[in-house]
Design an enzyme around this catalytic site. Structure first.
Site, PDB file in Angstrom:
ATOM      1  N   CYS A  86      13.271  11.070   6.885  1.00 31.18           N
ATOM      2  CA  CYS A  86      13.534  10.785   8.235  1.00 31.18           C
ATOM      3  C   CYS A  86      14.930  10.853   8.918  1.00 31.18           C
ATOM      4  CB  CYS A  86      13.134   8.969   8.190  1.00 31.18           C
ATOM      5  SG  CYS A  86      14.038   8.265   7.083  1.00 31.18           S
ATOM      6  N   LYS A 140       0.977  -1.187   0.006  1.00 36.98           N
ATOM      7  CA  LYS A 140      -0.084  -0.030  -0.084  1.00 36.98           C
ATOM      8  C   LYS A 140       0.751   1.302   0.002  1.00 36.98           C
ATOM      9  CE  LYS A 140      -1.551   2.700   2.954  1.00 36.98           C
ATOM     10  NZ  LYS A 140      -1.361   3.983   2.074  1.00 36.98           N
ATOM     11  N   GLU A 183      10.368   1.152  10.120  1.00 40.63           N
ATOM     12  CA  GLU A 183      11.151   2.093   9.805  1.00 40.63           C
ATOM     13  C   GLU A 183      10.296   3.331  10.214  1.00 40.63           C
ATOM     14  OE1 GLU A 183      14.295   1.737   8.876  1.00 40.63           O
ATOM     15  OE2 GLU A 183      14.599  -0.049   8.372  1.00 40.63           O
ATOM     16  N   GLU A 214       9.979  16.083  14.910  1.00 37.26           N
ATOM     17  CA  GLU A 214      10.508  15.974  13.612  1.00 37.26           C
ATOM     18  C   GLU A 214      10.142  17.056  12.730  1.00 37.26           C
ATOM     19  OE1 GLU A 214       9.300  12.252  12.019  1.00 37.26           O
ATOM     20  OE2 GLU A 214      10.920  12.320  10.839  1.00 37.26           O
TER      21      GLU A 214
HETATM   22  P1  NAP Z   1       2.496   8.179   8.130  1.00 33.39           P
HETATM   23  O1  NAP Z   1       1.474   9.341   8.215  1.00 33.39           O
HETATM   24  O2  NAP Z   1       3.109   7.263   9.243  1.00 33.39           O
HETATM   25  O3  NAP Z   1       2.242   7.248   6.745  1.00 33.39           O
HETATM   26  C1  NAP Z   1       3.116   6.192   6.410  1.00 33.39           C
HETATM   27  C2  NAP Z   1       2.144   5.193   5.578  1.00 33.39           C
HETATM   28  O4  NAP Z   1       1.176   4.637   6.763  1.00 33.39           O
HETATM   29  C3  NAP Z   1       1.281   5.714   4.494  1.00 33.39           C
HETATM   30  O5  NAP Z   1       1.042   4.865   3.596  1.00 33.39           O
HETATM   31  C4  NAP Z   1      -0.077   5.978   5.099  1.00 33.39           C
HETATM   32  O6  NAP Z   1      -1.283   5.962   4.376  1.00 33.39           O
HETATM   33  C5  NAP Z   1      -0.122   4.936   6.246  1.00 33.39           C
HETATM   34  N1  NAP Z   1      -1.143   4.850   7.237  1.00 33.39           N
HETATM   35  C6  NAP Z   1      -1.424   6.086   7.883  1.00 33.39           C
HETATM   36  N2  NAP Z   1      -2.301   5.588   9.078  1.00 33.39           N
HETATM   37  C7  NAP Z   1      -2.570   4.311   8.792  1.00 33.39           C
HETATM   38  C8  NAP Z   1      -3.044   3.409   9.713  1.00 33.39           C
HETATM   39  N3  NAP Z   1      -3.771   3.745  10.676  1.00 33.39           N
HETATM   40  N4  NAP Z   1      -3.036   1.936   9.333  1.00 33.39           N
HETATM   41  C9  NAP Z   1      -2.402   1.785   8.262  1.00 33.39           C
HETATM   42  N5  NAP Z   1      -1.532   2.471   7.568  1.00 33.39           N
HETATM   43  C10 NAP Z   1      -1.725   3.897   7.908  1.00 33.39           C
HETATM   44  O7  NAP Z   1       3.817   8.783   7.677  1.00 33.39           O
HETATM   45  P2  NAP Z   1       4.337   9.765   6.395  1.00 33.39           P
HETATM   46  O8  NAP Z   1       3.788  10.999   6.825  1.00 33.39           O
HETATM   47  O9  NAP Z   1       3.816   9.456   5.234  1.00 33.39           O
HETATM   48  O10 NAP Z   1       5.802   9.905   6.484  1.00 33.39           O
HETATM   49  C11 NAP Z   1       6.512  10.748   7.160  1.00 33.39           C
HETATM   50  C12 NAP Z   1       7.148   9.428   8.276  1.00 33.39           C
HETATM   51  O11 NAP Z   1       7.792   8.458   7.937  1.00 33.39           O
HETATM   52  C13 NAP Z   1       8.186  10.498   9.017  1.00 33.39           C
HETATM   53  O12 NAP Z   1       7.880  10.314  10.523  1.00 33.39           O
HETATM   54  C14 NAP Z   1       9.220   9.760   8.735  1.00 33.39           C
HETATM   55  O13 NAP Z   1      10.561  10.085   9.660  1.00 33.39           O
HETATM   56  C15 NAP Z   1       8.911   8.564   8.545  1.00 33.39           C
HETATM   57  N6  NAP Z   1      10.093   7.756   7.560  1.00 33.39           N
HETATM   58  C16 NAP Z   1      10.925   6.932   8.119  1.00 33.39           C
HETATM   59  C17 NAP Z   1      11.874   6.338   7.330  1.00 33.39           C
HETATM   60  C18 NAP Z   1      12.622   5.336   7.655  1.00 33.39           C
HETATM   61  O14 NAP Z   1      13.432   4.610   6.974  1.00 33.39           O
HETATM   62  N7  NAP Z   1      12.762   5.147   9.201  1.00 33.39           N
HETATM   63  C19 NAP Z   1      11.779   6.696   5.869  1.00 33.39           C
HETATM   64  C20 NAP Z   1      10.868   7.542   5.497  1.00 33.39           C
HETATM   65  C21 NAP Z   1       9.973   8.023   6.313  1.00 33.39           C
HETATM   66  P3  NAP Z   1      -1.879   7.395   3.755  1.00 33.39           P
HETATM   67  O15 NAP Z   1      -0.600   8.270   3.269  1.00 33.39           O
HETATM   68  O16 NAP Z   1      -2.326   6.866   2.591  1.00 33.39           O
HETATM   69  O17 NAP Z   1      -2.517   7.829   4.513  1.00 33.39           O
END
Ligand code: NAP
Length: 506
Positions: free
Chosen positions: A309, A199, A275, A406
């Protein structure tokens, strides 16, 4: 600017011309990919994907329902045994062919990525190269899955340790690196012999859908990789995670969502990889090479418009070098060119949406109200799209929200420190532990930092740590497990141990 878009249920063709740059994105799939075929969502619904630099709709993408999610899992489960039994060399060849196709289509993929995510084209091309490396690396690892054979200590038997694929995988990826976060999961899973339901984030599904089409063209067997974009991530994911046929959940995204998914995964004792978020410290010591530290700091902070991140979030600069470092950094920041990612020479594109701009603005305002000195930027950009000016804050005071949040935007926050001990204490004062950066020419200090900083990765005199050959991942609230390197493959394998009697015994 002209935009022309034509859509059918499963593909879109978008031609965009911006200034001198001509970006043509043709035949990007917009359907669900289940069981080897593109199809519309079961209810026929779609959601819009927008260009953050203008707000214009780029495409309407099929909006998977929970039933579609289960259909994708059905396909992955049906394909699992055959894929696990497929020769490692054939699994390897699929990844390698896809690697070649990604490079053949690099310019198109980069254009799609820039249009839906906003980062400058040069950075999107960089992500294409980085993301493709996981395909190549794991095509090489696929044929190197090992085991063990040894005599037990008593001499009465032989132990055989073998590795086998964990089973169907559910992968959830974020919007900020829409190609690399997908290949970092798909490639090791397929190399290990696991089938996948993926997804992508609803803000940036097009790059991932393009990748899947390239997998299809490379000869992907039906059901081995299935993709279900959806506007309601929770509704789609909950039944998939609750299904006992699923054996692994791999997630990249924020820590709160990762934590909620871990709770759901616990019900079926799923193997998980997480991650999660970061709050990277960047330490500059008095003995640092100033030019190198400034160059690396620019990369660590402004790559991906700060939406990474791994972005340096908290700068800690030792008192003896702080004035020179801040002056050199602000000069570089003031020279950054803001614009659409598709425009030549753009260094800083838009943030992903207006919430991201509000967040950056709120953190800067809070820091200034608590006594920080605004050296550069500090305001929204007066143009269409979701832009925030690259910003430098010096003397950020304890208690400022920016030290514990962050940022995910182009904002540098500098705090000065006196001693190595104080620098380490400040760096470790966070619940996160994904990456740290440190600039020092003292070898022994560098080694001390490697042993004492609470982090999964350390960039020592460099501002970029991401590399397919090394284990990427964090400690503390930044996650569980590693991606990339041989460790990334192990995340999709389980260990089986067989004991058999001594074959020479009478
Ligand atoms: P996010 O809001 O946590 O969303 C990540 C993914 O999870 C998206 O596909 C989102 O779908 C989905 N999602 C959200 N709520 C969900 C739920 N309740 N159940 C299942 N899936 C759910 O994060 P983001 O804003 O996309 O990305 C930014 C974050 O990712 C930052 O905190 C960053 O540090 C972290 N990140 C970490 C790494 C690493 O390798 N450690 C790498 C890149 C990013 P939708 O977007 O379709 O709502």
């Amino acid at each position: 600017m002209t935009d022309q878009t034509t859509t059918s249920t499963t593909t879109t063709s978008t031609t965009t011309t911006v200034g001198d740059a001509h970006v043509t994105v043709a035949d990007v799939p917009t359907g669900l990919f289940i069981g080897g075929a593109w199809r519309p969502a079961s209810g026929g619904a779609t959601f819009d994907v927008r260009d953050p630099s203008t707000g214009a709709v780029l495409a309407s993408v099929a909006d998977a329902t929970p039933e579609d999610g289960i259909a994708a899992l059905d396909a992955a489960v049906a394909a699992q045994d055959d894929w696990a039994a497929t020769a490692p060399r054939r699994r390897s060849d699929l990844l390698r062919r896809t690697f070649d196709l990604v490079h053949e289509h690099a310019d198109d993929i980069a254009a799609v990525m820039t249009l839906e995510m906003g980062k400058p084209l040069a950075e999107s091309r960089g992500e294409v190269v980085y993301g493709a490396e996981f395909l190549r690396w794991f095509s090489e690892e696929a044929v190197r899955i090992g085991g063990d054979y040894r005599t037990n200590p008593e001499g009465t038997g032989r132990g055989i340790v073998l590795k086998r694929p964990v089973g169907p995988v559910y992968a959830i990826t974020p919007w900020n690196f829409p190609l690399a976060m997908a290949t970092r999961k798909i490639a090791p899973a397929l190399a290990a012999g696991c089938t996948v339901v993926l997804k992508p984030a609803d803000l940036t599904p097009l790059t991932t859908l393009y990748l899947v089409e390239l997998f299809r063209q490379a000869g992907l067997p039906d059901g081995v990789l299935n993709v279900v974009p959806a506007s309601d991530a929770k509704a789609l994911s909950a039944p998939v995670i609750a299904d006992r046929r699923l054996r692994k959940l791999t997630f990249t995204g924020s820590t709160p969502v990762g934590s909620a998914l871990l709770k759901q995964a616990a019900d079926n004792v799923l193997k998980t990889s997480m991650e999660l978020g970061g709050n990277a410290p960047l330490l500059v010591f008095d003995d640092a090479d100033l030019d190198l530290a400034v160059d690396a700091a620019m990369q660590a902070k402004f790559r991906n418009v700060g939406e990474a991140c791994t972005a340096a979030n908290r700068f800690f600069v030792q008192e003896g070098i702080a004035d020179a470092f801040t002056a050199a950094l602000s000069e570089r920041i003031d020279a950054l060119r803001i614009g659409r990612g598709t425009e030549d020479g753009t260094d800083i594109g838009p943030l992903i949406d207006s919430r991201a701009v509000d967040k950056a603005a709120g953190l800067v305002d809070d820091a200034v109200a608590r006594g920080a000195r605004l050296v550069s930027g500090g305001q929204r950009v007066d143009r269409e799209g979701t832009f925030y000016a690259p910003t430098l804050l010096d003397d950020v005071q304890p208690g400022s929200d920016i030290l514990t949040t962050e940022i995910f935007g182009p904002v540098v926050s500098i705090t000065r420190f006196a001693t190595e001990e104080e620098g380490i204490r400040l760096a470790n004062d966070t619940e996160y532990g994904l990456v740290a950066y440190a600039f020092t020419e003292d070898m022994r200090r560098g080694q001390r930092l490697a042993e004492r900083l609470e982090t999964g990765m350390l960039g020592w005199n460099t501002g970029v740590v991401s590399n397919a050959a090394f284990p990427f991942g964090g400690v503390k609230a930044s996650g569980l497990g590693r991606e990339g390197s041989h460790e990334g493959l192990e995340e999709y394998l389980e260990t089986v141990y067989v004991l058999t009697p001594d074959p020479f015994a009478a």
